[in-house]
Design a protein around this motif. Structure first.
Motif, short mmCIF file in Angstrom:
data_model
loop_
_atom_site.label_atom_id
_atom_site.label_comp_id
_atom_site.label_asym_id
_atom_site.label_seq_id
_atom_site.Cartn_x
_atom_site.Cartn_y
_atom_site.Cartn_z
N GLU A 1 22.69 46.81 54.08
CA GLU A 1 23.66 47.02 55.15
C GLU A 1 24.94 47.66 54.60
O GLU A 1 25.28 47.48 53.43
CB GLU A 1 24.02 45.67 55.79
CG GLU A 1 22.94 45.19 56.76
CD GLU A 1 23.30 43.85 57.37
OE1 GLU A 1 22.39 43.09 57.68
OE2 GLU A 1 24.53 43.59 57.48
N GLN A 2 25.61 48.39 55.44
CA GLN A 2 26.89 48.98 55.05
C GLN A 2 27.89 47.89 54.71
O GLN A 2 27.94 46.85 55.36
CB GLN A 2 27.44 49.80 56.23
CG GLN A 2 26.60 51.01 56.60
CD GLN A 2 26.91 52.21 55.70
OE1 GLN A 2 28.05 52.66 55.60
NE2 GLN A 2 25.90 52.71 55.01
N ILE A 3 28.65 48.12 53.68
CA ILE A 3 29.73 47.19 53.33
C ILE A 3 30.94 47.57 54.20
O ILE A 3 31.45 48.67 54.10
CB ILE A 3 30.10 47.29 51.84
CG1 ILE A 3 28.91 46.94 50.95
CG2 ILE A 3 31.29 46.39 51.52
CD1 ILE A 3 29.16 47.19 49.48
N GLN A 4 31.33 46.63 55.06
CA GLN A 4 32.44 46.93 55.97
C GLN A 4 33.73 46.28 55.49
O GLN A 4 34.77 46.90 55.42
CB GLN A 4 32.10 46.40 57.39
CG GLN A 4 30.73 46.79 57.90
CD GLN A 4 30.71 48.21 58.49
OE1 GLN A 4 31.70 48.94 58.40
NE2 GLN A 4 29.56 48.60 59.05
N ASP A 5 33.62 44.97 55.14
CA ASP A 5 34.87 44.23 54.89
C ASP A 5 35.10 43.98 53.40
O ASP A 5 34.17 44.01 52.58
CB ASP A 5 34.83 42.89 55.64
CG ASP A 5 33.63 42.07 55.21
OD1 ASP A 5 32.51 42.41 55.63
OD2 ASP A 5 33.81 41.17 54.36
N THR A 6 36.35 43.70 53.07
CA THR A 6 36.77 43.52 51.68
C THR A 6 36.10 42.31 51.05
O THR A 6 35.71 42.35 49.88
CB THR A 6 38.31 43.33 51.62
OG1 THR A 6 38.90 44.27 52.50
CG2 THR A 6 38.82 43.55 50.21
N GLU A 7 35.93 41.24 51.83
CA GLU A 7 35.34 40.01 51.26
C GLU A 7 33.92 40.29 50.76
O GLU A 7 33.54 39.88 49.66
CB GLU A 7 35.28 38.88 52.31
CG GLU A 7 36.62 38.25 52.64
CD GLU A 7 37.45 39.21 53.51
OE1 GLU A 7 36.85 40.02 54.27
OE2 GLU A 7 38.70 39.19 53.38
N THR A 8 33.16 41.02 51.57
CA THR A 8 31.78 41.33 51.17
C THR A 8 31.77 42.18 49.91
O THR A 8 31.03 41.92 48.96
CB THR A 8 31.06 42.09 52.31
OG1 THR A 8 31.15 41.32 53.50
CG2 THR A 8 29.60 42.36 51.96
N LEU A 9 32.64 43.19 49.90
CA LEU A 9 32.72 44.07 48.72
C LEU A 9 33.13 43.27 47.49
O LEU A 9 32.52 43.39 46.42
CB LEU A 9 33.74 45.19 48.98
CG LEU A 9 33.98 46.15 47.81
CD1 LEU A 9 32.69 46.83 47.35
CD2 LEU A 9 35.04 47.19 48.19
N ASP A 10 34.14 42.40 47.64
CA ASP A 10 34.59 41.59 46.50
C ASP A 10 33.46 40.71 45.97
O ASP A 10 33.25 40.60 44.75
CB ASP A 10 35.77 40.70 46.91
CG ASP A 10 37.05 41.51 47.14
OD1 ASP A 10 37.07 42.70 46.74
OD2 ASP A 10 37.99 40.96 47.75
N ALA A 11 32.69 40.12 46.90
CA ALA A 11 31.61 39.21 46.50
C ALA A 11 30.52 39.97 45.73
O ALA A 11 30.06 39.55 44.66
CB ALA A 11 31.01 38.54 47.73
N ILE A 12 30.15 41.14 46.26
CA ILE A 12 29.11 41.96 45.60
C ILE A 12 29.62 42.43 44.23
O ILE A 12 28.92 42.32 43.21
CB ILE A 12 28.74 43.17 46.48
CG1 ILE A 12 27.99 42.70 47.73
CG2 ILE A 12 27.90 44.19 45.70
CD1 ILE A 12 27.78 43.79 48.78
N PHE A 13 30.86 42.90 44.21
CA PHE A 13 31.44 43.42 42.96
C PHE A 13 31.47 42.35 41.88
O PHE A 13 31.03 42.55 40.75
CB PHE A 13 32.85 43.95 43.25
CG PHE A 13 33.43 44.76 42.12
CD1 PHE A 13 34.16 44.14 41.10
CD2 PHE A 13 33.22 46.14 42.04
CE1 PHE A 13 34.68 44.89 40.04
CE2 PHE A 13 33.72 46.88 40.99
CZ PHE A 13 34.46 46.26 39.98
#
Lengths: 82, 82
Positions: B36-48
């Motif tokens: 899925e597309q990364i939309q929000d910062t929290e999701t990006l931070d968690a993946i990163f």
């Protein structure tokens, strides 16, 4: 990524796993640009044991994907040494 | 495998590492078929944080290759559920 899956499926049996001979053929055919040909049984056995993380004498997709990541990383490093 | 390296290089900086924004763009552009597309910062931070194994706030090639292996394995599993 689909290509990585397709290559696995073209060498894996009906149970979607690679036996030792399948792995040798896959490496010698699909990865010949990146790794040396596997000629002898000792080398094959060593590589197989290394990749077969759960030691069930077969290579699942996850174990194969880890091999692809490892070979690709080595290839990337060699790009930067040139 | 070369494609995996080329994709990394088209998003990594001169230091051959991905920053958070680079990773988001790479995933949203190159992996959109699989994740899925990364939309929000929290999701990006968690993946990163999950991928950045050495916690240096940048993604080296090896960390990226592990991500590709993980996503490809998940994709392979979903093929077999269909």
């Amino acid at each position: 990524m689909v290509k990585i899956i397709d290559v696995f499926h073209s060498y894996s049996g009906d149970n979607c796993k690679l036996r030792k001979g399948d792995l040798k053929e896959l490496i010698n055919t699909q990865m010949s640009t990146f790794v040396e040909q596997i000629q002898d049984t000792e080398t094959l056995d060593a590589i197989f044991t290394d990749i077969d993380e759960n030691h069930d004498q077969e290579i699942e997709f996850g174990e194969y994907a880890a091999l692809v990541a490892m070979v690709t990383s080595a290839c990337h490093s060699s790009f930067h040494k040139e």
